[in-house]
Design a protein around this motif. Structure first.
Motif, short mmCIF file in Angstrom:
data_model
loop_
_atom_site.label_atom_id
_atom_site.label_comp_id
_atom_site.label_asym_id
_atom_site.label_seq_id
_atom_site.Cartn_x
_atom_site.Cartn_y
_atom_site.Cartn_z
N PHE A 64 0.95 -1.07 -0.07
CA PHE A 64 -0.11 0.15 0.07
C PHE A 64 1.01 1.30 0.11
CE2 PHE A 64 -2.63 -2.92 2.70
CZ PHE A 64 -3.70 -3.30 1.76
N VAL A 65 0.91 2.01 -0.92
CA VAL A 65 1.52 3.22 -0.95
C VAL A 65 0.47 4.53 -0.67
CG1 VAL A 65 3.03 5.03 -2.42
CG2 VAL A 65 3.17 2.37 -2.85
N TRP A 66 0.60 5.00 0.36
CA TRP A 66 -0.49 5.87 1.02
C TRP A 66 -0.18 6.97 0.49
CZ3 TRP A 66 -4.59 3.58 3.51
CH2 TRP A 66 -4.27 2.22 3.75
N SER A 67 -1.28 7.88 0.52
CA SER A 67 -1.15 9.42 -0.17
C SER A 67 -0.31 10.21 0.66
CB SER A 67 -2.75 9.82 -0.16
OG SER A 67 -3.36 9.91 0.93
N ASN A 68 0.03 10.01 2.02
CA ASN A 68 0.73 10.97 2.55
C ASN A 68 2.32 10.53 2.71
OD1 ASN A 68 1.12 8.46 4.27
ND2 ASN A 68 0.42 9.47 6.12
N GLY A 69 2.29 9.33 1.66
CA GLY A 69 3.81 8.97 1.39
C GLY A 69 4.39 7.76 2.25
N ALA A 70 3.57 7.17 3.36
CA ALA A 70 3.86 6.06 4.14
C ALA A 70 3.79 4.68 3.24
CB ALA A 70 3.06 5.87 5.22
N VAL A 71 4.40 3.84 3.14
CA VAL A 71 4.53 2.65 2.64
C VAL A 71 4.15 1.20 3.76
CG1 VAL A 71 5.51 1.00 1.06
CG2 VAL A 71 5.80 3.52 0.65
N ASP A 72 3.14 0.53 3.37
CA ASP A 72 2.97 -0.77 4.10
C ASP A 72 2.96 -2.08 3.25
OD1 ASP A 72 2.30 -0.31 7.10
OD2 ASP A 72 0.61 0.87 5.86
N HIS A 73 4.23 -2.76 3.54
CA HIS A 73 4.29 -3.88 2.42
C HIS A 73 3.65 -5.06 3.45
CE1 HIS A 73 7.90 -1.79 1.69
NE2 HIS A 73 7.60 -2.19 0.28
N PHE A 74 2.90 -5.92 2.54
CA PHE A 74 2.45 -7.10 2.91
C PHE A 74 2.24 -8.27 2.03
CE2 PHE A 74 -0.48 -4.52 0.14
CZ PHE A 74 -1.31 -5.61 -0.45
N THR A 75 1.94 -9.38 2.76
CA THR A 75 1.77 -10.76 1.94
C THR A 75 0.22 -11.13 1.74
OG1 THR A 75 1.95 -11.96 3.78
CG2 THR A 75 3.84 -11.81 2.76
N PHE A 76 -0.27 -11.70 0.76
CA PHE A 76 -1.50 -11.80 0.42
C PHE A 76 -1.86 -13.20 -0.05
CE2 PHE A 76 0.09 -10.29 -3.62
CZ PHE A 76 -0.50 -11.17 -4.49
N THR A 77 -3.01 -13.55 0.27
CA THR A 77 -3.59 -14.84 -0.66
C THR A 77 -4.82 -14.30 -1.18
OG1 THR A 77 -4.54 -15.76 1.53
CG2 THR A 77 -2.37 -16.23 1.09
N VAL A 78 -5.19 -15.22 -2.18
CA VAL A 78 -6.77 -14.57 -2.99
C VAL A 78 -6.96 -15.83 -3.48
CG1 VAL A 78 -7.57 -13.45 -5.09
CG2 VAL A 78 -6.01 -12.32 -3.65
N SER A 79 -8.59 -16.14 -3.31
CA SER A 79 -9.26 -17.17 -3.96
C SER A 79 -10.37 -16.56 -4.64
CB SER A 79 -9.95 -18.14 -2.87
OG SER A 79 -10.65 -19.06 -3.47
N THR A 80 -10.49 -16.89 -5.93
CA THR A 80 -11.49 -16.33 -6.76
C THR A 80 -12.69 -17.18 -7.14
OG1 THR A 80 -10.35 -17.54 -9.00
CG2 THR A 80 -9.65 -15.18 -8.25
N ASP A 81 -12.64 -18.28 -5.88
CA ASP A 81 -14.18 -18.95 -5.89
C ASP A 81 -15.29 -18.21 -6.06
OD1 ASP A 81 -16.04 -20.76 -5.06
OD2 ASP A 81 -15.10 -21.33 -3.26
N PRO A 82 -16.06 -18.55 -7.01
CA PRO A 82 -17.32 -17.80 -7.25
C PRO A 82 -18.43 -17.79 -6.11
CG PRO A 82 -17.32 -19.57 -8.70
CD PRO A 82 -16.11 -19.54 -8.02
N VAL A 83 -18.19 -18.73 -5.34
CA VAL A 83 -19.27 -18.93 -4.14
C VAL A 83 -18.65 -18.17 -3.04
CG1 VAL A 83 -20.51 -20.61 -2.62
CG2 VAL A 83 -19.97 -21.18 -5.08
N ASN A 84 -17.27 -18.35 -2.73
CA ASN A 84 -16.84 -17.75 -1.60
C ASN A 84 -15.50 -16.89 -2.03
OD1 ASN A 84 -16.30 -17.12 1.13
ND2 ASN A 84 -15.12 -19.25 1.51
N PRO A 85 -15.71 -15.81 -2.70
CA PRO A 85 -14.42 -15.22 -3.17
C PRO A 85 -13.83 -14.28 -1.98
CG PRO A 85 -16.32 -13.96 -3.98
CD PRO A 85 -16.77 -15.23 -3.23
N LYS A 86 -12.60 -14.49 -1.57
CA LYS A 86 -12.07 -13.69 -0.38
C LYS A 86 -10.56 -13.57 -0.62
CE LYS A 86 -11.58 -18.35 1.97
NZ LYS A 86 -11.81 -19.20 3.10
N PHE A 87 -10.18 -12.76 0.05
CA PHE A 87 -8.40 -12.52 0.25
C PHE A 87 -8.24 -11.98 1.59
CE2 PHE A 87 -8.65 -7.84 0.69
CZ PHE A 87 -9.66 -7.53 -0.14
N SER A 88 -6.84 -12.11 1.78
CA SER A 88 -6.42 -11.95 3.09
C SER A 88 -5.11 -11.37 3.08
CB SER A 88 -6.54 -12.90 4.27
OG SER A 88 -5.80 -14.15 3.76
#
Length: 200
Positions: free
Chosen positions: A132-156
């Motif tokens: 996330f590159v925030w509008s005030n210049g701060a930056v947060d790095h993150f790891t993610f997982t995504v499932s595009t399952d049409p019944v239960n689409p989610k990300f974390s």
């Protein structure tokens, strides 16, 4: 001369000589005063060392924080991911907006990230790293997982460093796939998803 005064009962300054007991009481009073001052000094030092105010991030953020309908993403897969399996490199860009309650006035960010996509039982599964590159210049790095399952689409996501380090972020799609003539998935988009931040 005696140990505490001369033979006439006077000390060397001409004042009445102190008895041994009086002398010991004076020494003890002086030791007590010095000991009390030392103890007070140590106590103040201890307050300075251990009584510092905790960081706001650790003490003020106690509730779930939201970015309602604020997530938009565009993810491309290279090469396109075949329905029968395989893997692709994933490249994503997007924005996060409308955040409420985050520290440092964080409200809007640009998202950039890369990962790897595979075919899951009911959709695509993605893992990777992003920021996330925030509008005030701060930056947060993150790891993610995504499932595009049409019944239960989610990300974390788990923020690994930056102002929100340690936070988890979750959300629900939908993820809209794009396909080519062969039915392979070339990417997907997310529009208006809500992101929930759970402070550390």
């Amino acid at each position: 001369m005696t140990g505490y005064g001369d033979q006439t009962g006077q000390n060397l300054t001409g004042a009445p000589a102190r008895t041994p007991n009086e002398y010991r009481r004076k020494v003890m009073r002086g030791s007590f005063r010095r000991g009390t001052a030392a103890a007070v000094g140590f106590g103040l030092a201890a307050v300075g060392l251990f009584g510092a105010t905790a960081p706001a991030h650790a003490t003020m953020r106690t509730a779930v924080e939201l970015c309602p309908f604020g997530l938009s993403l565009n993810v491309t897969l290279d090469p396109p991911l075949k329905p029968t399996g395989g893997q692709s490199e994933a490249h994503g860009t997007g924005t996060l907006a409308n955040c409420v309650g985050l520290p440092l006035g964080l409200k809007n960010a640009v998202i950039v990230g890369d990962g790897r996509a595979t075919v899951g039982p009911t959709g695509q599964e993605l893992t990777g790293t992003a920021a996330f590159v925030w509008s005030n210049g701060a930056v947060d790095h993150f790891t993610f997982t995504v499932s595009t399952d049409p019944v239960n689409p989610k990300f974390s996501a788990v923020v690994t460093d930056g102002p929100l380090a340690g936070d988890t972020a979750t959300g629900i799609g939908p993820f809209v796939p794009a396909t080519d003539a062969s039915g392979s998935v070339t990417g997907f988009t997310v529009t208006g998803a809500t992101v929930t931040f759970l402070p550390v």
